[in-house]
Design a protein around this motif. Sequence first.
Motif, short mmCIF file in Angstrom:
data_model
loop_
_atom_site.label_atom_id
_atom_site.label_comp_id
_atom_site.label_asym_id
_atom_site.label_seq_id
_atom_site.Cartn_x
_atom_site.Cartn_y
_atom_site.Cartn_z
N TRP A 8 0.79 -1.28 0.15
CA TRP A 8 -0.13 0.02 -0.08
C TRP A 8 0.89 1.19 -0.22
N SER A 9 1.94 1.28 0.88
CA SER A 9 2.77 2.51 0.94
C SER A 9 3.74 2.87 -0.33
N TYR A 10 3.93 1.67 -0.89
CA TYR A 10 4.53 1.72 -2.05
C TYR A 10 3.75 2.43 -3.11
N ASN A 11 2.39 2.18 -3.07
CA ASN A 11 1.64 2.94 -3.97
C ASN A 11 1.36 4.36 -3.81
N VAL A 12 1.14 4.56 -2.47
CA VAL A 12 0.39 5.66 -2.03
C VAL A 12 1.66 6.74 -1.52
N GLY A 13 2.71 6.15 -1.03
CA GLY A 13 3.77 6.91 -0.51
C GLY A 13 3.72 6.84 1.08
N ALA A 14 4.79 6.94 1.80
CA ALA A 14 4.69 6.80 3.08
C ALA A 14 4.37 7.93 3.88
N GLY A 15 4.34 9.16 3.38
CA GLY A 15 3.67 10.34 4.02
C GLY A 15 2.36 10.28 4.01
N ALA A 16 1.76 9.90 3.08
CA ALA A 16 0.05 9.53 2.74
C ALA A 16 -0.33 8.45 3.74
N ALA A 17 0.52 7.31 3.75
CA ALA A 17 0.30 6.31 4.60
C ALA A 17 0.48 6.85 6.11
N CYS A 18 1.47 7.28 6.66
CA CYS A 18 1.68 7.41 7.95
C CYS A 18 0.47 8.77 8.46
N GLY A 19 -0.07 9.53 7.60
CA GLY A 19 -1.01 10.36 7.83
C GLY A 19 -2.31 10.12 7.83
N SER A 20 -2.51 8.63 7.43
CA SER A 20 -3.91 8.30 7.38
C SER A 20 -4.83 7.92 8.55
N THR A 21 -6.15 7.55 8.49
CA THR A 21 -6.77 7.16 9.33
C THR A 21 -6.50 5.68 9.84
N LEU A 22 -6.12 5.05 8.62
CA LEU A 22 -5.73 3.55 9.07
C LEU A 22 -4.62 3.68 10.15
N MET A 23 -3.40 4.61 9.73
CA MET A 23 -2.54 4.36 10.89
C MET A 23 -2.71 4.89 12.24
N ARG A 24 -3.72 5.83 12.14
CA ARG A 24 -4.13 6.36 13.65
C ARG A 24 -4.80 5.17 14.30
N LYS A 25 -5.84 4.50 13.59
CA LYS A 25 -6.50 3.27 14.29
C LYS A 25 -5.34 2.35 14.53
N LEU A 26 -4.58 2.02 13.81
CA LEU A 26 -3.47 0.85 14.01
C LEU A 26 -2.60 1.32 15.17
N ASN A 27 -2.18 2.41 15.28
CA ASN A 27 -1.36 2.99 16.41
C ASN A 27 -2.15 3.29 17.78
N ALA A 28 -3.60 3.37 17.62
CA ALA A 28 -4.21 3.63 18.79
C ALA A 28 -4.94 2.07 19.56
N GLY A 29 -4.08 0.92 18.77
CA GLY A 29 -4.41 -0.24 19.12
C GLY A 29 -5.51 -1.16 18.73
N ALA A 30 -6.01 -0.58 17.52
CA ALA A 30 -7.11 -1.18 16.92
C ALA A 30 -6.59 -2.51 16.40
N ALA A 31 -7.72 -3.69 16.55
CA ALA A 31 -7.56 -4.88 15.93
C ALA A 31 -7.40 -4.94 14.34
N PRO A 32 -6.45 -5.91 13.94
CA PRO A 32 -6.53 -5.84 12.52
C PRO A 32 -7.78 -5.91 11.72
N GLY A 33 -8.73 -6.38 12.19
CA GLY A 33 -10.19 -6.36 11.63
C GLY A 33 -10.62 -5.05 11.62
N GLU A 34 -10.13 -4.08 12.35
CA GLU A 34 -10.71 -2.65 12.37
C GLU A 34 -9.96 -2.06 11.37
N TRP A 35 -8.55 -1.93 11.30
CA TRP A 35 -7.65 -1.27 10.58
C TRP A 35 -7.55 -1.67 9.09
N CYS A 36 -7.45 -2.97 9.06
CA CYS A 36 -7.07 -3.32 7.73
C CYS A 36 -8.24 -3.22 6.63
N PRO A 37 -9.46 -3.11 6.78
CA PRO A 37 -10.53 -2.71 6.11
C PRO A 37 -10.21 -1.20 5.62
#
Length: 155
Positions: free
Chosen positions: A96-125
């Motif tokens: 994903w990051s290869y395609n969208v760039g690390a800056g976009a990936a790191c600033g995403s809602t996905l990353m906020r959920k992941l780093n907040a401790g969400a389970a993969p079933g919540e952040w992967c989608p």
Amino acid sequence: MRVSKRVAAIAAAGALSVAAPVVMQFEGLRTTAYLDPIQIPTVCYGHTLTASMGQTKSVAECEQLLRDDMQQALTGLAACVEPELQPHEWAALVSWSYNVGAGAACGSTLMRKLNAGAAPGEWCPELRRWVYAGGQRLAGLVRRREAELQLCLGR
């Protein structure tokens, strides 16, 4: 753990070797530079950083660019991913990051959920949200994100 040690540990766990076929499948190999769907000069397996129109690369050069670009994607992610992840989760994020760039990936809602401790079933989608380029929904990105989602969930 320092980023460089973390990157080495993730790579050793095989995340890059798992991500590479996904990236290769969806980017495709084109040894002559072309304009991608949003008119960015691109060559090889989706390489844009040093691509210019009229440029040609050998297959060996393309494979090296792929390794370098994937390593760069992993390094960028390792700087912003806080929890420990499974190799298949890292692989999905690297593709994903290869395609969208690390800056976009790191600033995403996905990353906020992941780093907040969400389970993969919540952040992967969240990967499914990344299907637009130039304001248009692209069928190729829909297929890629679905493959990344399945990888992320370990399926």
